[in-house]
Design a protein around this motif. Sequence first.
Motif, PDB file in Angstrom:
ATOM      1  N   VAL A 172      28.793  36.552  29.395  1.00  0.00           N
ATOM      2  CA  VAL A 172      27.865  37.381  28.633  1.00  0.00           C
ATOM      3  C   VAL A 172      28.367  38.813  28.677  1.00  0.00           C
ATOM      4  N   GLU A 173      28.498  39.398  27.503  1.00  0.00           N
ATOM      5  CA  GLU A 173      28.921  40.796  27.368  1.00  0.00           C
ATOM      6  C   GLU A 173      27.712  41.611  26.935  1.00  0.00           C
ATOM      7  N   VAL A 174      27.386  42.632  27.703  1.00  0.00           N
ATOM      8  CA  VAL A 174      26.252  43.491  27.373  1.00  0.00           C
ATOM      9  C   VAL A 174      26.728  44.620  26.465  1.00  0.00           C
ATOM     10  N   ASP A 175      26.128  44.722  25.299  1.00  0.00           N
ATOM     11  CA  ASP A 175      26.423  45.785  24.342  1.00  0.00           C
ATOM     12  C   ASP A 175      25.336  46.841  24.473  1.00  0.00           C
ATOM     13  N   ARG A 176      25.676  48.001  25.051  1.00  0.00           N
ATOM     14  CA  ARG A 176      24.714  49.083  25.274  1.00  0.00           C
ATOM     15  C   ARG A 176      24.759  50.141  24.161  1.00  0.00           C
ATOM     16  N   ALA A 177      25.547  49.907  23.109  1.00  0.00           N
ATOM     17  CA  ALA A 177      25.664  50.874  22.016  1.00  0.00           C
ATOM     18  C   ALA A 177      24.315  51.089  21.341  1.00  0.00           C
ATOM     19  N   GLN A 178      24.094  52.308  20.931  1.00  0.00           N
ATOM     20  CA  GLN A 178      22.866  52.635  20.216  1.00  0.00           C
ATOM     21  C   GLN A 178      23.094  52.369  18.735  1.00  0.00           C
ATOM     22  N   PRO A 179      22.366  51.421  18.141  1.00  0.00           N
ATOM     23  CA  PRO A 179      22.595  51.089  16.730  1.00  0.00           C
ATOM     24  C   PRO A 179      22.083  52.178  15.792  1.00  0.00           C
ATOM     25  N   THR A 180      22.694  52.253  14.623  1.00  0.00           N
ATOM     26  CA  THR A 180      22.221  53.192  13.606  1.00  0.00           C
ATOM     27  C   THR A 180      21.131  52.562  12.757  1.00  0.00           C
ATOM     28  N   THR A 181      21.081  51.232  12.735  1.00  0.00           N
ATOM     29  CA  THR A 181      20.011  50.505  12.052  1.00  0.00           C
ATOM     30  C   THR A 181      19.516  49.419  12.993  1.00  0.00           C
ATOM     31  N   LEU A 182      18.388  48.840  12.673  1.00  0.00           N
ATOM     32  CA  LEU A 182      17.820  47.792  13.507  1.00  0.00           C
ATOM     33  C   LEU A 182      18.579  46.483  13.341  1.00  0.00           C
ATOM     34  N   TYR A 183      18.724  45.759  14.418  1.00  0.00           N
ATOM     35  CA  TYR A 183      19.278  44.415  14.330  1.00  0.00           C
ATOM     36  C   TYR A 183      18.212  43.491  13.779  1.00  0.00           C
ATOM     37  N   GLY A 211       7.492  35.599  19.840  1.00  0.00           N
ATOM     38  CA  GLY A 211       8.428  35.331  18.754  1.00  0.00           C
ATOM     39  C   GLY A 211       7.752  35.058  17.431  1.00  0.00           C
ATOM     40  N   VAL A 212       6.516  35.508  17.266  1.00  0.00           N
ATOM     41  CA  VAL A 212       5.756  35.277  16.046  1.00  0.00           C
ATOM     42  C   VAL A 212       5.904  36.486  15.141  1.00  0.00           C
ATOM     43  N   GLN A 213       6.156  36.231  13.878  1.00  0.00           N
ATOM     44  CA  GLN A 213       6.313  37.321  12.922  1.00  0.00           C
ATOM     45  C   GLN A 213       4.974  37.640  12.293  1.00  0.00           C
ATOM     46  N   ALA A 214       4.603  38.918  12.323  1.00  0.00           N
ATOM     47  CA  ALA A 214       3.377  39.352  11.669  1.00  0.00           C
ATOM     48  C   ALA A 214       3.550  39.191  10.161  1.00  0.00           C
ATOM     49  N   PRO A 215       2.669  38.433   9.500  1.00  0.00           N
ATOM     50  CA  PRO A 215       2.867  38.142   8.085  1.00  0.00           C
ATOM     51  C   PRO A 215       2.824  39.365   7.185  1.00  0.00           C
ATOM     52  N   ALA A 216       2.071  40.392   7.516  1.00  0.00           N
ATOM     53  CA  ALA A 216       1.935  41.538   6.629  1.00  0.00           C
ATOM     54  C   ALA A 216       2.963  42.627   6.880  1.00  0.00           C
ATOM     55  N   ASP A 217       3.655  42.585   8.003  1.00  0.00           N
ATOM     56  CA  ASP A 217       4.565  43.685   8.322  1.00  0.00           C
ATOM     57  C   ASP A 217       5.817  43.174   9.013  1.00  0.00           C
ATOM     58  N   ASN A 218       6.829  42.852   8.229  1.00  0.00           N
ATOM     59  CA  ASN A 218       8.082  42.337   8.776  1.00  0.00           C
ATOM     60  C   ASN A 218       8.792  43.360   9.646  1.00  0.00           C
ATOM     61  N   ASN A 219       8.597  44.654   9.385  1.00  0.00           N
ATOM     62  CA  ASN A 219       9.277  45.684  10.159  1.00  0.00           C
ATOM     63  C   ASN A 219       8.818  45.699  11.611  1.00  0.00           C
ATOM     64  N   VAL A 220       7.553  45.415  11.858  1.00  0.00           N
ATOM     65  CA  VAL A 220       7.059  45.379  13.235  1.00  0.00           C
ATOM     66  C   VAL A 220       7.828  44.332  14.012  1.00  0.00           C
ATOM     67  N   ASN A 221       8.056  43.168  13.419  1.00  0.00           N
ATOM     68  CA  ASN A 221       8.774  42.112  14.110  1.00  0.00           C
ATOM     69  C   ASN A 221      10.225  42.497  14.364  1.00  0.00           C
ATOM     70  N   VAL A 222      10.903  43.067  13.379  1.00  0.00           N
ATOM     71  CA  VAL A 222      12.304  43.442  13.544  1.00  0.00           C
ATOM     72  C   VAL A 222      12.439  44.513  14.613  1.00  0.00           C
ATOM     73  N   ILE A 223      11.585  45.527  14.579  1.00  0.00           N
ATOM     74  CA  ILE A 223      11.632  46.590  15.587  1.00  0.00           C
ATOM     75  C   ILE A 223      11.339  45.997  16.950  1.00  0.00           C
ATOM     76  N   ALA A 224      10.317  45.163  17.016  1.00  0.00           N
ATOM     77  CA  ALA A 224       9.931  44.595  18.288  1.00  0.00           C
ATOM     78  C   ALA A 224      11.004  43.683  18.859  1.00  0.00           C
ATOM     79  N   VAL A 225      11.704  42.946  18.012  1.00  0.00           N
ATOM     80  CA  VAL A 225      12.784  42.114  18.491  1.00  0.00           C
ATOM     81  C   VAL A 225      13.811  42.973  19.195  1.00  0.00           C
ATOM     82  N   LEU A 226      14.063  44.147  18.648  1.00  0.00           N
ATOM     83  CA  LEU A 226      15.051  45.032  19.243  1.00  0.00           C
ATOM     84  C   LEU A 226      14.534  45.683  20.512  1.00  0.00           C
ATOM     85  N   ILE A 227      13.268  46.056  20.545  1.00  0.00           N
ATOM     86  CA  ILE A 227      12.793  46.830  21.678  1.00  0.00           C
ATOM     87  C   ILE A 227      12.002  46.043  22.690  1.00  0.00           C
ATOM     88  N   LEU A 228      11.582  44.885  22.351  1.00  0.00           N
ATOM     89  CA  LEU A 228      10.836  44.101  23.326  1.00  0.00           C
ATOM     90  C   LEU A 228      11.592  42.864  23.605  1.00  0.00           C
TER      91      LEU A 228
END
Length: 124
Positions: free
Chosen positions: A54-65, A107-124
């Motif tokens: 396992v390789e840990v990537d600590r780079a700060q992304p410019t966009t969300l994964y 791991g549940v995606q909020a139906p009304a706001d996809n951005n919350v899930n994408v951000i949360a995947v990255l930060i939580l």
Amino acid sequence: MSNEEQEFGARFVTKYSELVTAVWRSDDELQRLLADPTGYATAAGLPVSPGATVEVDRAQPTTLYTKDEIVADWSGTPGRHVLHVPEVPLVDLNELTEAELETVAGGVQAPADNNVNVIAVLIL
């Protein structure tokens, strides 16, 4: 994408989210991860292939994964898993409500706001 691949992705993102949350909330957890990424990921429940590292990537992304990018980077190269753990969370963990934390951790995606899930995947 097959149903099996979707289920794998959802399970992976749940475990990934739990790992990243623990690391961002505790310097001790971060040090454990950096000392033994493969062992830490295995103990956290991530699917580490036999003999893989396992390789840990600590780079700060410019966009969300996206979920797909996180899963692809983990499973894309035989014998090597890339675990994205940016140095700084993209949002303040204290800004999320308990409901958002539970939704993301599950791991549940909020139906009304996809951005919350994408951000949360990255930060939580």
